[in-house]
Design an enzyme around this catalytic site. Sequence first.
Site, PDB file in Angstrom:
ATOM      1  CB  ILE A  94     -57.620  17.989  -6.302  1.00  0.00           C
ATOM      2  CG1 ILE A  94     -57.136  18.864  -7.708  1.00  0.00           C
ATOM      3  CG2 ILE A  94     -58.568  16.792  -6.711  1.00  0.00           C
ATOM      4  CD1 ILE A  94     -56.695  18.028  -8.845  1.00  0.00           C
ATOM      5  CG  HIS A 111     -63.853  29.528  -9.231  1.00  0.00           C
ATOM      6  ND1 HIS A 111     -62.546  28.973  -8.986  1.00  0.00           N
ATOM      7  CD2 HIS A 111     -63.900  30.196 -10.428  1.00  0.00           C
ATOM      8  CE1 HIS A 111     -61.874  29.209 -10.116  1.00  0.00           C
ATOM      9  NE2 HIS A 111     -62.810  29.904 -10.848  1.00  0.00           N
TER      10      HIS A 111
HETATM   11  C1  GRF Z   1     -60.418  33.628  -3.293  1.00  0.00           C
HETATM   12  O1  GRF Z   1     -60.338  34.578  -4.253  1.00  0.00           O
HETATM   13  C2  GRF Z   1     -61.117  32.578  -3.504  1.00  0.00           C
HETATM   14  O2  GRF Z   1     -62.395  32.650  -4.423  1.00  0.00           O
HETATM   15  C3  GRF Z   1     -60.230  31.529  -3.977  1.00  0.00           C
HETATM   16  O3  GRF Z   1     -59.011  31.687  -3.411  1.00  0.00           O
HETATM   17  C4  GRF Z   1     -58.953  33.116  -3.058  1.00  0.00           C
HETATM   18  C5  GRF Z   1     -58.696  32.900  -1.189  1.00  0.00           C
HETATM   19  O4  GRF Z   1     -58.432  34.388  -0.680  1.00  0.00           O
HETATM   20  N1  GRF Z   1     -60.747  30.167  -4.122  1.00  0.00           N
HETATM   21  P1  GRF Z   1     -58.406  34.634   0.666  1.00  0.00           P
HETATM   22  O5  GRF Z   1     -57.137  33.593   1.274  1.00  0.00           O
HETATM   23  O6  GRF Z   1     -59.702  34.120   1.268  1.00  0.00           O
HETATM   24  O7  GRF Z   1     -57.945  35.685   1.015  1.00  0.00           O
END
Ligand code: GRF
Length: 203
Positions: A94, A111
């Site tokens: 956060i 996300h």
């Molecule tokens: C992704 O799925 C992103 O949407 C989420 O965390 C994950 C990170 O994956 N917030 P990476 O570390 O970029 O492989």
Amino acid sequence: MQPYRIAVFASGSGSNFQAIVDQVQKGKLDVSIELLVCDRPQAFVVERATEAKVPVFAFRPKEYESREEYESLILKELQDREIDLIVMAGYMRIITNVLIVPYYGRMINIHPSLLPSFPGVKAIEQAVAYGVKQTGVTVHFVDGGLDSGPIIAQRSVEIHEHETADSLAERIHAAEHVLLPHVIRSLREGRVSIDGRRVSIRL
Ligand code: GRF
């Protein structure tokens, strides 16, 4: 065009960080990745950054009294480097007004769901468990809430019958690796406008 300086925040594997690096190296994204901020010094994303010669600010949250304390250090790093855009790509913390106030409108997050469905952690698992037929990926501006800021762009991903969270995650990540650089490019080119909650990208 003026250089456009970005900082990426990540906590884990960093496949989205890598997708940005790859686009920059191929000459398809005209930004300068000035900094990786990481709250887990042992995360694989730190290796990726070192390989890509991107400076790293890694820290252990437990070593600080409060979020505000370590965010003030991050803020100094960002200001020293004159960062234009913060990209949250799997940063699992956060954040507070220390960063939100100075960077509102210049801080985005990716996300793995079609927000406002399934905010928070384990969004991919949440979508499978709920039984929705479509989920996807959202890039949004960061505000003070949980995955609640104005939505910039979304892509849907179909959920197949007998889908598992692992099989779905592969297609979600593939969609992320296209959408995130696309949004960064649109911001870099000044084609994004924000009016309250409504965001538009000019072609
Ligand atoms: C992704 O799925 C992103 O949407 C989420 O965390 C994950 C990170 O994956 N917030 P990476 O570390 O970029 O492989």
